[in-house]
Design an enzyme around this catalytic site. Structure first.
Site, PDB file in Angstrom:
ATOM      1  N   GLU A  33       0.819  -1.211   0.000  1.00  0.00           N
ATOM      2  CA  GLU A  33       0.000   0.000   0.000  1.00  0.00           C
ATOM      3  C   GLU A  33       0.854   1.264   0.000  1.00  0.00           C
ATOM      4  O   GLU A  33       0.523   2.243  -0.654  1.00  0.00           O
ATOM      5  CB  GLU A  33      -0.964   0.009   1.200  1.00  0.00           C
ATOM      6  CG  GLU A  33      -2.102  -0.969   1.067  1.00  0.00           C
ATOM      7  CD  GLU A  33      -2.985  -0.719  -0.166  1.00  0.00           C
ATOM      8  OE1 GLU A  33      -3.170   0.448  -0.552  1.00  0.00           O
ATOM      9  OE2 GLU A  33      -3.458  -1.703  -0.763  1.00  0.00           O
ATOM     10  N   TYR A 116      -5.698   6.327   5.295  1.00  0.00           N
ATOM     11  CA  TYR A 116      -5.886   5.383   4.191  1.00  0.00           C
ATOM     12  C   TYR A 116      -5.134   4.065   4.466  1.00  0.00           C
ATOM     13  O   TYR A 116      -5.716   2.975   4.355  1.00  0.00           O
ATOM     14  CB  TYR A 116      -5.410   5.976   2.847  1.00  0.00           C
ATOM     15  CG  TYR A 116      -5.450   4.907   1.791  1.00  0.00           C
ATOM     16  CD1 TYR A 116      -6.668   4.535   1.218  1.00  0.00           C
ATOM     17  CD2 TYR A 116      -4.310   4.189   1.434  1.00  0.00           C
ATOM     18  CE1 TYR A 116      -6.749   3.495   0.311  1.00  0.00           C
ATOM     19  CE2 TYR A 116      -4.378   3.144   0.534  1.00  0.00           C
ATOM     20  CZ  TYR A 116      -5.604   2.804  -0.026  1.00  0.00           C
ATOM     21  OH  TYR A 116      -5.684   1.767  -0.905  1.00  0.00           O
ATOM     22  N   ASP A 134      -9.124   5.413  -1.378  1.00  0.00           N
ATOM     23  CA  ASP A 134      -8.127   6.176  -2.127  1.00  0.00           C
ATOM     24  C   ASP A 134      -8.845   6.846  -3.301  1.00  0.00           C
ATOM     25  O   ASP A 134     -10.079   6.798  -3.409  1.00  0.00           O
ATOM     26  CB  ASP A 134      -6.965   5.276  -2.579  1.00  0.00           C
ATOM     27  CG  ASP A 134      -7.405   4.245  -3.613  1.00  0.00           C
ATOM     28  OD1 ASP A 134      -8.617   4.161  -3.893  1.00  0.00           O
ATOM     29  OD2 ASP A 134      -6.537   3.533  -4.148  1.00  0.00           O
TER      30      ASP A 134
END
Ligand code: SF4
Length: 348
Positions: A33, A116, A134
């Protein structure tokens, strides 16, 4: 079938075979990520594989030297992400015994983990109902619900997340999150949504109301402003003058930096440095030539940092201290000061 059921079914037969999906753990989720922020999947895939070979687990990353982690990040750019990841790994080892936590507050307490990334780890690795929003997922959700809020705003993303949560299937949070990510990447594209191939086309409010082309709403970014950051470079013997940022500063509280301030781009750096040092309480300030320069950007500002050599008389006033060069911890200084100090390392 429900929206979530169709999305998950579609995902199972259309998913791309990506290395972090083959070995899904909290650690691989975290690494992938962070890499995927600001970098495309094609660029990330080979680098993710090589990074995992070099640092297969949180312990190996936590005990690595910063320069080795940065070297393994080569080709991905934005090296600040690599430094943050390593600091985060160290915090996991020190504070959580080497186990990445699943609790939102604990995750958010880790360096380099924002809302996030925390949501991505919770939903993808721990199967918690915490959809990670996102840009791609925000676009999909804004269209699905025909939400015309600005997706660049935190409030809109929060609302989209709240609208997605009731759809998270029991025991299927990870597959649901992956399905949204995949739909955004393969079908619900920014400029050319392939609604004819979409598994939820007849449930999509934007499609049903003819608003696919106008959603999501995103305000154009504000133009960034050039600023000068003049910094004092004062050495005494083998020490350099640093000042501590206030404990309640919104950015990097308690970090050390070269004394200075921001101002209009046209200001004269030596004049600013003299003013800053006099305001700190130093006497007989003398300024000389610039010795280092760096550029960086923070929201809406393009910053040209100039370090100007200076001499002062008197002891360091409160908040300032002369730090021996070999004791300057580059992880505890601001990014700007780190860049300026590194230019010295390069010339020594
Ligand atoms: S129908 Fe079109 S706009 Fe709606 S989610 Fe599917 S691809 Fe996106």
């Amino acid at each position: 079938m429900t929206l979530e059921g169709r999305l998950v079914d579609w995902f199972r037969s259309n998913r791309r075979d990506l290395p972090w999906r083959r070995q899904r753990t909290p650690y691989t989720t975290w690494v992938s990520e962070i890499m995927l922020q600001q970098t495309t999947v094609d660029v990330v895939v080979p680098r993710f594989v090589a990074f995992l070979r070099r640092f297969p687990d949180i312990q190996s990353l936590a005990s690595a030297e910063e320069e080795d982690v940065v070297a393994a990040w080569s080709g991905l750019g934005y090296y600040r992400r690599a430094r943050g990841l390593r600091l985060g790994a160290r915090a996991v080892v020190e504070r959580f015994g080497g186990t990445i936590p699943s609790d939102e507050k604990d995750l958010l307490s880790l360096p380099g983990v924002g809302p996030y990334t925390a949501a991505a780890i919770r939903s993808l690795a721990f199967d918690q109902p915490a959809p990670a929003i996102d840009g791609n997922v925000a676009r999909v959700a804004a269209r699905l619900f025909a939400d015309d809020g600005d997706v660049g705003k935190a409030g809109t993303r929060r609302r989209l997340r709240e609208r997605l949560v009731p759809h998270v299937p029991e025991g299927g949070a990870a597959a649901f999150s992956e399905a949204l990510i995949e739909l955004g990447a393969l079908v619900c594209r920014p400029k050319s949504a392939r609604c004819d191939a979409c598994p939820v086309a007849d449930l999509c409010a934007a499609r049903l109301t003819g608003r696919v082309a106008t959603l999501p709403v995103r305000q154009p970014p504000r133009r960034s402003r050039p600023v000068l950051s003049a910094r004092a470079w004062v050495e005494r013997g083998c020490r350099v003058l640093l000042v501590q940022r206030p404990a309640d500063a919104s950015l990097l509280p308690g970090f050390l930096e070269l004394p200075g301030r921001w101002g209009p781009a046209g200001e004269n750096p030596p004049d600013v440095v003299r003013e800053v040092l006099e305001n700190l309480g130093f006497d007989d300030v003398r300024t000389y030539e610039p010795v280092a320069e760096a550029r960086h950007a923070i929201t809406h500002h393009r910053i040209r940092s100039v370090a100007v050599r200076a001499d002062v008389v008197g002891a360091a006033p409160g908040g300032c201290r002369f730090v021996p060069w070999d004791e300057v911890d580059l992880e505890r200084v601001t990014t700007e000061t780190r860049k300026l100090l590194r230019s010295r390392e390069a010339s020594v």
